[in-house]
Write an enzyme that holds these catalytic residues in place. Sequence first.
Site, short mmCIF file in Angstrom:
data_model
loop_
_atom_site.label_atom_id
_atom_site.label_comp_id
_atom_site.label_asym_id
_atom_site.label_seq_id
_atom_site.Cartn_x
_atom_site.Cartn_y
_atom_site.Cartn_z
N GLU A 59 34.81 -78.33 -36.80
CA GLU A 59 34.33 -79.04 -35.53
C GLU A 59 35.48 -79.47 -34.73
O GLU A 59 36.33 -80.28 -35.48
CB GLU A 59 33.22 -79.87 -35.41
CG GLU A 59 33.13 -80.65 -34.21
CD GLU A 59 32.56 -79.94 -32.86
OE1 GLU A 59 33.20 -80.37 -31.93
OE2 GLU A 59 31.86 -78.79 -33.31
N ASN A 92 41.13 -78.20 -35.67
CA ASN A 92 41.46 -77.05 -34.53
C ASN A 92 41.36 -75.73 -35.54
O ASN A 92 42.50 -75.58 -36.15
CB ASN A 92 42.67 -77.09 -33.85
CG ASN A 92 42.93 -76.20 -32.69
OD1 ASN A 92 42.23 -74.98 -32.82
ND2 ASN A 92 43.41 -76.31 -31.75
N ASP A 124 32.82 -72.68 -26.20
CA ASP A 124 33.16 -73.28 -25.05
C ASP A 124 33.36 -72.15 -24.05
O ASP A 124 34.31 -71.07 -24.22
CB ASP A 124 34.24 -74.32 -24.88
CG ASP A 124 33.68 -75.50 -25.81
OD1 ASP A 124 32.41 -75.79 -25.65
OD2 ASP A 124 34.64 -76.18 -26.19
N ASP A 155 31.02 -71.82 -40.30
CA ASP A 155 30.45 -72.04 -38.87
C ASP A 155 31.49 -72.75 -37.82
O ASP A 155 31.99 -73.74 -38.33
CB ASP A 155 29.11 -72.86 -38.79
CG ASP A 155 28.49 -72.90 -37.40
OD1 ASP A 155 28.63 -71.90 -36.86
OD2 ASP A 155 27.97 -74.00 -37.28
N ASP A 210 25.52 -67.23 -24.08
CA ASP A 210 24.62 -66.84 -23.08
C ASP A 210 25.34 -66.66 -21.81
O ASP A 210 25.13 -66.46 -20.60
CB ASP A 210 23.65 -67.87 -22.77
CG ASP A 210 24.27 -69.35 -22.65
OD1 ASP A 210 25.46 -69.51 -22.95
OD2 ASP A 210 24.00 -69.98 -21.81
N LYS A 260 38.57 -68.63 -11.44
CA LYS A 260 39.84 -69.01 -11.89
C LYS A 260 39.88 -68.66 -13.39
O LYS A 260 38.84 -68.69 -14.22
CB LYS A 260 39.72 -70.67 -11.96
CG LYS A 260 39.92 -71.24 -10.62
CD LYS A 260 39.86 -72.68 -10.63
CE LYS A 260 39.86 -73.30 -8.87
NZ LYS A 260 39.83 -74.78 -9.26
#
Length: 398
Positions: free
Chosen positions: A184, A217, A239, A147, A279, A247
């Site tokens: 994460e 990362n 994100d 994940d 979304d 932009k």
Amino acid sequence: MEEKLKELEGMVLQWKEQFTSENNREPTGADFPKEILDYKNEMLELYKTLAPPPTLGGCTHFIKRKQRYCSRQATIGTGFCSTHRDAQVLEPVNLTTTAIESTTTAKKKNLKRPPKRMLNPFFVNEVLSAPDWTKIYDDITKPLCLDIGCAKGGYIQQLRNSCRANSGTNNPIWRQLWNFLGIELFGTLADAANRTEQERYNSSEEKFKDLYYIGANINNSLMSLEIPNLQRVTFLFPDPWSCGTTKVKNKKRRVMSKEFATNLAKLLAPGAEVYFASDWHELALDIRNHLLSTNCFDIPCSSEPLDKTPKAICPYPYVPTLTAQELLSLHEKVDQESAKKRLIDTQKNFEKSLIENSTELWLSGIPFGGVMTERDLVCENQWRTVYRLVVVRNKNSI
């Protein structure tokens, strides 16, 4: 009808006051006589009759305390939202809120509160080497689910619990026993999630190690971690860099890129899956295009009816694919006056602009047992369309 309702309310209130006066306590459910229960049931039916009808596509659960129907979007095919649907709902994950020193990144201390801003991935340059996976998992030969952007780890913890509760040879492949790995960017969240899992292990009679979290990362460390037997990648609500704005300078900060999609194709064997959701249509389409551009992933779809065996490389009959146009048509757009009558927040009810391209395929439901993320629940409450898809690694070389 309203007069009848006031009369019933008065009789029930009078009985409650009399009971409280005689017993020096308020009545509980077991104290109500049949006559009063009949009054309450009749009141409930009158409340439903007088209340505005449920929104088309909305949850049909009636909230007696608020005397209206639930205003959330119904999970497709159920008529109820995730809170009220007649399916077993897994317990929410309660992660520790103690700030733990991270060895990777992030100065985040208050783990209860979501991040105020997105963390620039270029601030985290460390490349992690592979740990001793045999010490992390009991059996590294099990298929592993990765994940990406796991946050507090709630999604894969619930997915693990669902898989273990439904494991068996007669169940679909997603219900077999897996290993789970969450990665994460905020290292403190990964540390806190590991601590919670360790507490679960110490207090449980059934000892098993199948879940672990790493603060890293993923763009830098995907290849160097040498993840064993990787067979599924979940990439949910990343994100949305540069989404909703003209932009484009921050697009380079998105996790999914041509290079990252190529590396995933190198790591995954034929039949392995990548499940992503967002979304933001622009972001979901960007992820989809990067994965398909490698020519190493296929979209598992079928024109066969759901009661027949789909002719697909990896069928998902319980979540058939829909076009973008069909996906948006599942939700009703109402004007502000109608929304006020139905107690719906107009700022949350209206969808994004209609998508012109009607050839895109997206899932109409949530795969792998319907386990939801926190963002899934937010989108359900706000009636936001979620674009989700599973792509399957084919046999093409790269």
